[in-house]
Scaffold this motif. Structure first.
Motif, PDB file in Angstrom:
ATOM      1  N   SER A  21       0.614  -1.133  -0.148  1.00 43.16           N
ATOM      2  CA  SER A  21      -0.017   0.009  -0.211  1.00 43.16           C
ATOM      3  C   SER A  21       0.904   1.377  -0.061  1.00 43.16           C
ATOM      4  O   SER A  21       0.311   2.379   0.049  1.00 43.16           O
ATOM      5  CB  SER A  21      -0.898   0.097   1.199  1.00 43.16           C
ATOM      6  N   GLY A  22       2.082   1.262   0.130  1.00 39.48           N
ATOM      7  CA  GLY A  22       3.051   2.316  -0.114  1.00 39.48           C
ATOM      8  C   GLY A  22       3.302   2.973   1.439  1.00 39.48           C
ATOM      9  O   GLY A  22       4.083   3.874   1.494  1.00 39.48           O
ATOM     10  N   LYS A  23       3.128   1.995   2.478  1.00 37.77           N
ATOM     11  CA  LYS A  23       3.595   2.681   3.773  1.00 37.77           C
ATOM     12  C   LYS A  23       4.920   3.023   3.906  1.00 37.77           C
ATOM     13  O   LYS A  23       5.324   3.948   4.631  1.00 37.77           O
ATOM     14  CB  LYS A  23       3.160   1.431   4.756  1.00 37.77           C
ATOM     15  N   THR A  24       6.005   1.888   3.416  1.00 34.63           N
ATOM     16  CA  THR A  24       7.393   2.395   3.646  1.00 34.63           C
ATOM     17  C   THR A  24       7.795   3.714   2.939  1.00 34.63           C
ATOM     18  O   THR A  24       8.534   4.463   3.447  1.00 34.63           O
ATOM     19  CB  THR A  24       8.031   1.148   3.114  1.00 34.63           C
ATOM     20  N   THR A  25       7.312   3.633   1.792  1.00 30.68           N
ATOM     21  CA  THR A  25       7.588   5.046   0.821  1.00 30.68           C
ATOM     22  C   THR A  25       7.056   6.235   1.599  1.00 30.68           C
ATOM     23  O   THR A  25       7.916   7.334   1.504  1.00 30.68           O
ATOM     24  CB  THR A  25       6.801   4.993  -0.626  1.00 30.68           C
ATOM     25  N   LEU A  26       5.745   6.222   2.082  1.00 32.55           N
ATOM     26  CA  LEU A  26       5.327   7.301   2.789  1.00 32.55           C
ATOM     27  C   LEU A  26       6.421   7.666   4.053  1.00 32.55           C
ATOM     28  O   LEU A  26       6.571   8.718   4.171  1.00 32.55           O
ATOM     29  CB  LEU A  26       3.808   7.050   3.308  1.00 32.55           C
ATOM     30  N   LEU A  27       6.581   6.661   4.731  1.00 37.08           N
ATOM     31  CA  LEU A  27       7.533   6.957   5.802  1.00 37.08           C
ATOM     32  C   LEU A  27       8.860   7.400   5.749  1.00 37.08           C
ATOM     33  O   LEU A  27       9.410   8.402   6.085  1.00 37.08           O
ATOM     34  CB  LEU A  27       7.708   5.422   6.635  1.00 37.08           C
ATOM     35  N   ARG A  28       9.471   7.062   4.410  1.00 42.98           N
ATOM     36  CA  ARG A  28      10.703   7.520   3.878  1.00 42.98           C
ATOM     37  C   ARG A  28      10.589   8.872   3.566  1.00 42.98           C
ATOM     38  O   ARG A  28      11.326   9.693   4.068  1.00 42.98           O
ATOM     39  CB  ARG A  28      11.148   6.732   2.695  1.00 42.98           C
ATOM     40  N   LEU A 101       7.215   9.551  18.483  1.00 42.77           N
ATOM     41  CA  LEU A 101       7.698   8.221  18.074  1.00 42.77           C
ATOM     42  C   LEU A 101       6.569   7.615  17.164  1.00 42.77           C
ATOM     43  O   LEU A 101       5.423   7.732  17.483  1.00 42.77           O
ATOM     44  CB  LEU A 101       7.818   7.373  19.299  1.00 42.77           C
ATOM     45  N   VAL A 102       6.940   7.415  15.838  1.00 49.04           N
ATOM     46  CA  VAL A 102       6.214   6.581  15.029  1.00 49.04           C
ATOM     47  C   VAL A 102       6.736   5.022  15.077  1.00 49.04           C
ATOM     48  O   VAL A 102       7.857   4.804  14.743  1.00 49.04           O
ATOM     49  CB  VAL A 102       6.487   7.216  13.558  1.00 49.04           C
ATOM     50  N   ILE A 103       5.767   4.391  15.075  1.00 52.32           N
ATOM     51  CA  ILE A 103       5.756   2.805  15.006  1.00 52.32           C
ATOM     52  C   ILE A 103       5.091   2.170  13.652  1.00 52.32           C
ATOM     53  O   ILE A 103       4.062   2.338  13.433  1.00 52.32           O
ATOM     54  CB  ILE A 103       5.305   1.958  16.218  1.00 52.32           C
ATOM     55  N   GLU A 104       6.213   1.697  12.880  1.00 50.50           N
ATOM     56  CA  GLU A 104       5.550   1.191  11.574  1.00 50.50           C
ATOM     57  C   GLU A 104       5.196  -0.153  11.701  1.00 50.50           C
ATOM     58  O   GLU A 104       5.971  -0.970  12.257  1.00 50.50           O
ATOM     59  CB  GLU A 104       6.655   1.321  10.452  1.00 50.50           C
ATOM     60  N   ILE A 133      -3.875   6.398  14.949  1.00 55.80           N
ATOM     61  CA  ILE A 133      -3.244   5.528  13.661  1.00 55.80           C
ATOM     62  C   ILE A 133      -3.347   6.011  12.500  1.00 55.80           C
ATOM     63  O   ILE A 133      -4.391   6.583  12.119  1.00 55.80           O
ATOM     64  CB  ILE A 133      -4.268   4.397  13.936  1.00 55.80           C
ATOM     65  N   VAL A 134      -2.443   6.079  11.713  1.00 53.53           N
ATOM     66  CA  VAL A 134      -2.184   6.385  10.061  1.00 53.53           C
ATOM     67  C   VAL A 134      -2.379   5.152   9.351  1.00 53.53           C
ATOM     68  O   VAL A 134      -1.286   4.367   9.659  1.00 53.53           O
ATOM     69  CB  VAL A 134      -1.128   7.260   9.830  1.00 53.53           C
ATOM     70  N   ALA A 135      -3.398   4.753   8.496  1.00 54.06           N
ATOM     71  CA  ALA A 135      -3.480   3.928   7.623  1.00 54.06           C
ATOM     72  C   ALA A 135      -3.210   4.196   6.101  1.00 54.06           C
ATOM     73  O   ALA A 135      -3.902   5.235   5.765  1.00 54.06           O
ATOM     74  CB  ALA A 135      -4.574   3.065   7.760  1.00 54.06           C
ATOM     75  N   THR A 136      -2.487   3.605   5.601  1.00 57.91           N
ATOM     76  CA  THR A 136      -2.015   3.671   4.125  1.00 57.91           C
ATOM     77  C   THR A 136      -3.155   2.795   3.322  1.00 57.91           C
ATOM     78  O   THR A 136      -3.173   1.599   3.487  1.00 57.91           O
ATOM     79  CB  THR A 136      -0.669   3.572   3.483  1.00 57.91           C
ATOM     80  N   VAL A 137      -3.388   3.251   2.113  1.00 59.14           N
ATOM     81  CA  VAL A 137      -4.388   2.645   1.196  1.00 59.14           C
ATOM     82  C   VAL A 137      -4.024   2.752  -0.271  1.00 59.14           C
ATOM     83  O   VAL A 137      -3.751   4.067  -0.557  1.00 59.14           O
ATOM     84  CB  VAL A 137      -5.874   2.950   1.440  1.00 59.14           C
ATOM     85  N   ALA A 193      -4.475  12.679   0.221  1.00 55.92           N
ATOM     86  CA  ALA A 193      -3.817  12.173  -0.879  1.00 55.92           C
ATOM     87  C   ALA A 193      -2.175  12.253  -0.674  1.00 55.92           C
ATOM     88  O   ALA A 193      -1.646  13.225  -0.275  1.00 55.92           O
ATOM     89  CB  ALA A 193      -4.168  13.234  -2.095  1.00 55.92           C
ATOM     90  N   ALA A 194      -1.578  11.117  -1.001  1.00 60.61           N
ATOM     91  CA  ALA A 194      -0.165  11.163  -0.922  1.00 60.61           C
ATOM     92  C   ALA A 194       0.340  10.551  -2.255  1.00 60.61           C
ATOM     93  O   ALA A 194       1.034   9.187  -2.297  1.00 60.61           O
ATOM     94  CB  ALA A 194       0.171  10.192   0.050  1.00 60.61           C
ATOM     95  N   PRO A 195       0.440  11.474  -3.294  1.00 63.58           N
ATOM     96  CA  PRO A 195       0.878  10.907  -4.582  1.00 63.58           C
ATOM     97  C   PRO A 195       2.341  10.802  -4.560  1.00 63.58           C
ATOM     98  O   PRO A 195       3.216  11.692  -3.859  1.00 63.58           O
ATOM     99  CB  PRO A 195       0.823  12.089  -5.564  1.00 63.58           C
ATOM    100  N   GLY A 196       2.845   9.638  -5.083  1.00 65.15           N
ATOM    101  CA  GLY A 196       4.333   9.401  -4.784  1.00 65.15           C
ATOM    102  C   GLY A 196       4.734   9.137  -3.376  1.00 65.15           C
ATOM    103  O   GLY A 196       5.997   9.222  -3.260  1.00 65.15           O
ATOM    104  N   GLY A 197       3.837   8.789  -2.645  1.00 61.02           N
ATOM    105  CA  GLY A 197       4.380   8.786  -1.120  1.00 61.02           C
ATOM    106  C   GLY A 197       4.577  10.016  -0.361  1.00 61.02           C
ATOM    107  O   GLY A 197       4.852   9.903   0.651  1.00 61.02           O
ATOM    108  N   ARG A 198       3.936  10.988  -0.807  1.00 58.03           N
ATOM    109  CA  ARG A 198       4.435  12.533  -0.243  1.00 58.03           C
ATOM    110  C   ARG A 198       2.969  12.917   0.273  1.00 58.03           C
ATOM    111  O   ARG A 198       2.213  13.088  -0.466  1.00 58.03           O
ATOM    112  CB  ARG A 198       4.935  13.367  -1.245  1.00 58.03           C
ATOM    113  N   ALA A 199       3.259  13.447   1.517  1.00 58.11           N
ATOM    114  CA  ALA A 199       2.057  14.165   2.248  1.00 58.11           C
ATOM    115  C   ALA A 199       2.716  15.010   3.228  1.00 58.11           C
ATOM    116  O   ALA A 199       3.847  14.756   3.785  1.00 58.11           O
ATOM    117  CB  ALA A 199       0.912  13.067   2.631  1.00 58.11           C
TER     118      ALA A 199
END
Length: 355
Positions: A21-28, A101-104, A133-137, A193-199
């Motif tokens: 779902s792009g969770k890791t890209t968003l985190l980066r 603290l963010v826990i993935e 809680i932040v959930a990626t979709v 919206a997080a196009p390209g994992g950016r928000a």
């Protein structure tokens, strides 16, 4: 449950989302943002986050310091141990000071156990404040994922913020379909919206009871009753009854039995009776109760009590210093799965009538 006063502690955000779902890209991208410089992160494997270009130096064998000022740590084994060790390193000055603290989680993970950890460990509960809680979709494949994977439905239903990834790759119809589905599953969570994992971090973080800017309670934002009230009326909606409380329910029949509704009481309630009813509900039907949030007007005090529960567990209720506005009703927001409002309403009504 006994009401207790809260304190100013480190904010804790849980980042979840199904596999792919792009969770890791968003985190980066979040870690590289200027507003995240006082953030620590616990991840399953640092290498999976792709931090090579951000890495400045290794603080210890499992902690790296990024050029943005963020800390990134492996979660090896027990989460309680990892969170305690990280806090103690902060106290000793072994790692730079951090305020969040963010826990993935893993893609198949249920976010509830992490929140339970915070609720049940006295040291962690005193040092970390759950902030949402932040959930990626995935905007391209999100509907199919929700149709076929029960875990993803629960992640979305429990979230405080929904990050819609890959919007730059999805056609308009696919994007509209997944947004509509998310609205049905979780009408109160903003879809970002997080196009390209950016928000922007400000759009995803700071979802807890306390406003991150003022450090004061923001009950209206936290409960977000307006979102429930604006949802399309459910098929089983009934008018207010003679007990002086009302329910508003939003339920999509094909979304794995997930429902969200608000129960309100106009008159002050007996705290012990309400607490016992909520304890009984979570003890007997806890697997069906995903989240409970609320503000309570008790007979015993002129000050409001805030409650927050996740499945079988409750945070220690907190007594606020003042009412946030002129609305003195008790308001309880429920997110449930395979548990109708009728059963919840009947239990609460019976308990309060006998209280």
């Amino acid at each position: 449950m006994t009401p207790a006063s809260g304190g100013d502690v480190l904010a804790l955000t849980v980042l979840t989302g199904f596999l792919g779902s792009g969770k890791t890209t968003l985190l980066r991208h979040l870690l590289n943002h200027r507003d995240m410089d006082r953030t620590a992160v616990l991840v399953n494997e640092i290498g999976e986050v792709g931090l090579d270009h951000l890495l400045v130096r290794e603080v210890s064998e499992d902690v790296v310091l990024l050029d943005s000022g963020c800390l990134c740590c492996n979660v090896r084994g027990d989460l309680v141990t990892a969170m305690r060790d990280l806090f103690l390193k902060r106290v000793r000055g072994d790692v730079p000071d951090f305020e969040r603290l963010v826990i993935e989680t893993t893609g198949l993970a249920d976010p509830a156990p992490i929140i339970h950890t915070l609720m049940t460990d006295p040291l962690l509960g005193a040092r970390y404040r759950f902030d949402g809680i932040v959930a990626t979709v995935d905007a391209v494949h999100g509907v199919r994922t929700l149709d076929t994977h029960r875990e993803s439905v629960k992640q979305v239903a429990m979230a405080d913020r929904l990050a819609l990834t890959k919007t730059d790759l999805a056609d308009p119809d696919a994007r509209a379909a997944v947004v509509a589905r998310l609205r049905r599953l979780n009408p109160a969570a903003p879809v970002v919206a997080a196009p390209g994992g950016r928000a922007e971090p400000s759009a995803l973080l700071g979802a807890g009871l306390f406003d991150p800017r003022t450090k004061t309670p923001d009950v209206a934002r936290w409960l977000n009753e307006a979102a429930h009230a604006a949802a399309p009326p459910p098929h089983d909606h009934a008018p207010d009854d003679a007990h002086g409380h009302a329910c508003h329910e939003h339920h999509a029949p094909h979304d794995d039995g997930v429902r969200s509704f608000v129960v309100s009481f106009d008159a002050p309630v007996a705290w012990d009776s309400l607490a016992q009813a909520l304890d009984m509900l979570t003890a007997t039907r806890g697997e069906h109760v995903l989240r409970i949030k609320g503000i309570v007007n008790t007979r015993e005090s002129a000050l409001p009590v805030v409650v927050h529960g996740v499945q079988h567990m409750f945070h220690p209720p907190a007594t606020l210093r003042a009412w946030p506005d002129d609305d003195r009703r008790t308001r309880l927001v429920f997110v449930t799965r395979d548990l109708g409002r009728g059963a919840v309403e009947a239990l609460l009504a019976t308990a309060l009538e006998n209280g």
